[in-house]
Scaffold this motif. Structure first.
Motif, short mmCIF file in Angstrom:
data_model
loop_
_atom_site.label_atom_id
_atom_site.label_comp_id
_atom_site.label_asym_id
_atom_site.label_seq_id
_atom_site.Cartn_x
_atom_site.Cartn_y
_atom_site.Cartn_z
N THR A 6 0.84 -1.21 0.00
CA THR A 6 0.00 0.00 0.00
C THR A 6 0.87 1.26 0.00
O THR A 6 0.60 2.22 -0.73
CB THR A 6 -0.94 0.00 1.23
OG1 THR A 6 -1.70 -1.20 1.22
CG2 THR A 6 -1.85 1.20 1.21
N ILE A 7 1.93 1.26 0.80
CA ILE A 7 2.84 2.42 0.86
C ILE A 7 3.50 2.65 -0.50
O ILE A 7 3.56 3.79 -0.98
CB ILE A 7 3.90 2.22 1.97
CG1 ILE A 7 3.25 2.24 3.34
CG2 ILE A 7 4.98 3.30 1.87
CD1 ILE A 7 4.16 1.82 4.47
N VAL A 8 3.95 1.58 -1.14
CA VAL A 8 4.58 1.72 -2.46
C VAL A 8 3.58 2.24 -3.48
O VAL A 8 3.92 3.05 -4.35
CB VAL A 8 5.23 0.38 -2.91
CG1 VAL A 8 5.63 0.43 -4.37
CG2 VAL A 8 6.43 0.06 -2.04
N SER A 9 2.33 1.80 -3.35
CA SER A 9 1.28 2.30 -4.25
C SER A 9 1.08 3.81 -4.06
O SER A 9 0.92 4.56 -5.02
CB SER A 9 -0.02 1.54 -3.99
OG SER A 9 -1.06 2.08 -4.74
N ILE A 10 1.09 4.26 -2.82
CA ILE A 10 0.97 5.70 -2.53
C ILE A 10 2.17 6.46 -3.08
O ILE A 10 2.02 7.52 -3.69
CB ILE A 10 0.82 5.93 -1.01
CG1 ILE A 10 -0.54 5.38 -0.53
CG2 ILE A 10 0.98 7.40 -0.65
CD1 ILE A 10 -0.68 5.28 0.96
N MET A 11 3.37 5.91 -2.90
CA MET A 11 4.59 6.54 -3.42
C MET A 11 4.52 6.64 -4.95
O MET A 11 4.93 7.65 -5.54
CB MET A 11 5.83 5.73 -2.99
CG MET A 11 6.12 5.82 -1.51
SD MET A 11 7.22 4.50 -0.91
CE MET A 11 8.69 4.80 -1.83
N ASP A 12 3.98 5.61 -5.58
CA ASP A 12 3.84 5.59 -7.03
C ASP A 12 2.90 6.70 -7.50
O ASP A 12 3.16 7.37 -8.50
CB ASP A 12 3.31 4.22 -7.46
CG ASP A 12 3.09 4.12 -8.96
OD1 ASP A 12 3.85 4.75 -9.72
OD2 ASP A 12 2.17 3.40 -9.38
N ASN A 13 1.82 6.93 -6.76
CA ASN A 13 0.85 7.96 -7.14
C ASN A 13 1.39 9.38 -6.94
O ASN A 13 0.86 10.32 -7.51
CB ASN A 13 -0.45 7.80 -6.34
CG ASN A 13 -1.25 6.60 -6.82
OD1 ASN A 13 -1.16 6.21 -7.97
ND2 ASN A 13 -2.02 6.02 -5.92
N MET A 14 2.42 9.51 -6.13
CA MET A 14 2.97 10.84 -5.87
C MET A 14 3.74 11.39 -7.08
O MET A 14 3.79 12.59 -7.30
CB MET A 14 3.90 10.80 -4.65
CG MET A 14 3.15 10.58 -3.35
SD MET A 14 4.25 10.43 -1.95
CE MET A 14 4.71 12.15 -1.72
N PHE A 15 4.35 10.49 -7.85
CA PHE A 15 5.16 10.91 -9.01
C PHE A 15 4.78 10.10 -10.25
O PHE A 15 5.58 9.31 -10.75
CB PHE A 15 6.66 10.73 -8.71
CG PHE A 15 7.12 11.47 -7.49
CD1 PHE A 15 7.33 12.83 -7.54
CD2 PHE A 15 7.34 10.81 -6.29
CE1 PHE A 15 7.76 13.53 -6.42
CE2 PHE A 15 7.76 11.50 -5.17
CZ PHE A 15 7.97 12.86 -5.23
N PRO A 16 3.56 10.30 -10.77
CA PRO A 16 3.12 9.49 -11.92
C PRO A 16 3.95 9.75 -13.18
O PRO A 16 4.04 8.89 -14.05
CB PRO A 16 1.67 9.92 -12.11
CG PRO A 16 1.55 11.25 -11.46
CD PRO A 16 2.54 11.25 -10.35
N GLU A 17 4.59 10.92 -13.28
CA GLU A 17 5.37 11.23 -14.48
C GLU A 17 6.62 10.34 -14.59
O GLU A 17 7.21 10.22 -15.66
CB GLU A 17 5.78 12.71 -14.49
CG GLU A 17 6.74 13.13 -13.39
CD GLU A 17 6.07 13.47 -12.06
OE1 GLU A 17 6.79 13.88 -11.14
OE2 GLU A 17 4.84 13.30 -11.92
N ASN A 18 7.02 9.71 -13.49
CA ASN A 18 8.22 8.86 -13.52
C ASN A 18 7.92 7.42 -13.92
O ASN A 18 8.84 6.61 -14.04
CB ASN A 18 8.90 8.86 -12.15
CG ASN A 18 9.43 10.23 -11.77
OD1 ASN A 18 9.62 11.08 -12.63
ND2 ASN A 18 9.68 10.44 -10.50
N ARG A 19 6.66 7.09 -14.15
CA ARG A 19 6.30 5.70 -14.43
C ARG A 19 6.91 5.15 -15.70
O ARG A 19 7.03 3.94 -15.86
CB ARG A 19 4.77 5.56 -14.49
CG ARG A 19 4.13 5.69 -13.15
CD ARG A 19 2.63 5.55 -13.22
NE ARG A 19 2.06 5.72 -11.89
CZ ARG A 19 0.89 6.24 -11.66
NH1 ARG A 19 0.11 6.62 -12.67
NH2 ARG A 19 0.44 6.36 -10.43
N THR A 20 7.30 6.03 -16.62
CA THR A 20 7.86 5.56 -17.88
C THR A 20 9.35 5.22 -17.76
O THR A 20 9.92 4.64 -18.67
CB THR A 20 7.68 6.63 -18.97
OG1 THR A 20 8.28 7.86 -18.53
CG2 THR A 20 6.22 6.85 -19.28
#
Length: 197
Positions: A42-56
């Motif tokens: 859950t924490i990693v999911s929240i961290m992922d949502n904080m910087f969506p531009e880095n997903r690529t």
């Protein structure tokens, strides 16, 4: 009395903020391993949502798990989906690069110009060589002009070109002339701003 952030424990990764750090601290206190794993995901999911531009970015998910390990000071005992970075690897520094330093005759021209003059001197006589030599000479004049706006004479450039090429390139001011470089005029608005209409 108010508690200021400067009085609190320093964050290991401040880009995630104090709330995420508190979640990681809470996750470390959970006794049940399965519950701790769910909390970590859950924490990693929240961290992922904080910087969506880095997903690529390549390896982005793995980086998030590395960050989680770092924020827990590597004490979070969970089943990581990736092999996370080790604490020893964070402090290691890469080996110093060994540069092959070569002496430069005239530093304002640089090593690349030296090499280009050598190549130009090896060209067979003809139009192509003459054009290349003139391009180099004009570039050399421009480089000198950048550091000394007063003393930029064609004769000096031709002499430097002769020395660099060990006499293989020999130009004279009687037969060749280089571009004249001038300093660009400074724009002056007179300190007044234009009024919008």
């Amino acid at each position: 009395m108010l508690t200021y952030n400067s009085q609190l424990k320093q964050l290991l990764l401040p880009e995630y903020g104090r709330n995420v750090q508190q979640m990681v601290d809470h996750c470390m206190e959970i006794a049940d391993r399965e519950e701790r794993n769910r909390c970590a995901f859950t924490i990693v999911s929240i961290m992922d949502n904080m910087f969506p531009e880095n997903r690529t970015e390549e390896g982005y998910k793995r980086k998030l798990w590395d960050h989680l390990a770092i924020m827990s000071d590597f004490k979070l005992d969970i089943d990581y989906p990736y092999e996370v970075v080790k604490q020893d690897n964070l402090d290691s520094k890469p080996e110093m690069l060994k540069y092959q330093l070569e002496p430069i005759k005239y530093r304002h021209y640089g090593k690349i110009i030296e090499r280009m003059i050598d190549r130009a001197a090896e060209y067979p006589e003809g139009e192509e060589r003459d054009a290349l030599v003139m391009l180099l000479a004009n570039h050399m004049k421009k480089l000198i002009f950048q550091i000394n706006k007063e003393d930029v004479e064609d004769g000096k450039i031709f002499k430097d070109l002769y020395n660099y090429s060990r006499g293989r390139i020999n130009l004279h001011v009687d037969t060749h002339s280089l571009h004249e470089f001038k300093e660009a005029p400074q724009q002056n608005n007179g300190g007044k701003k234009k009024k919008k209409k």
